[in-house]
Scaffold this motif. Structure first.
Motif: not given
Length: 107
Positions: A1-8, A60
């Motif tokens: 989830p943290q990677e997805m947030e950083c990617g977004a 974030s």
């Protein structure tokens, strides 16, 4: 989830940067149109710069307050409205010679 947030967040930053470049080009290109259109595009460019600053400065989504996210959503709606105004004007008021180039009559 943290990677997805950083990617977004990275995607939002890159998209806002591309919007900023595109809008800057439009502002320079619409000189001579009715003054409301360049003014609207200047306002859109300012809003895009604010969006880019907010997203590129965040690590974030928690760094972005709910008011910043709400304001971003409203600003995007206004930017879309301004772009639609420009497209409507060009669609209804632009001569064909402007779209395809100047024509000169044959002698």
């Amino acid at each position: 989830p943290q990677e997805m947030e950083c990617g977004a967040l990275l995607m939002a930053s890159r998209i806002s940067q591309q919007l900023q470049l595109s809008c800057s080009g439009l502002v320079a290109a619409v000189q001579g149109l009715p003054c409301s259109l360049p003014d609207e595009l200047q306002q859109a460019l300012h809003a895009i710069r604010e969006l880019h600053a907010a997203f590129s400065g965040a690590n974030s989504f928690q760094d972005l307050s709910s008011s910043v996210l709400s304001q971003s959503q409203r600003e995007l709606a206004v930017i879309q409205e301004y772009m639609e105004d420009l497209l409507d004007y060009l669609k209804n008021n632009t001569s064909l010679s402007w779209l395809v180039g100047p024509f000169s009559p044959r002698e």
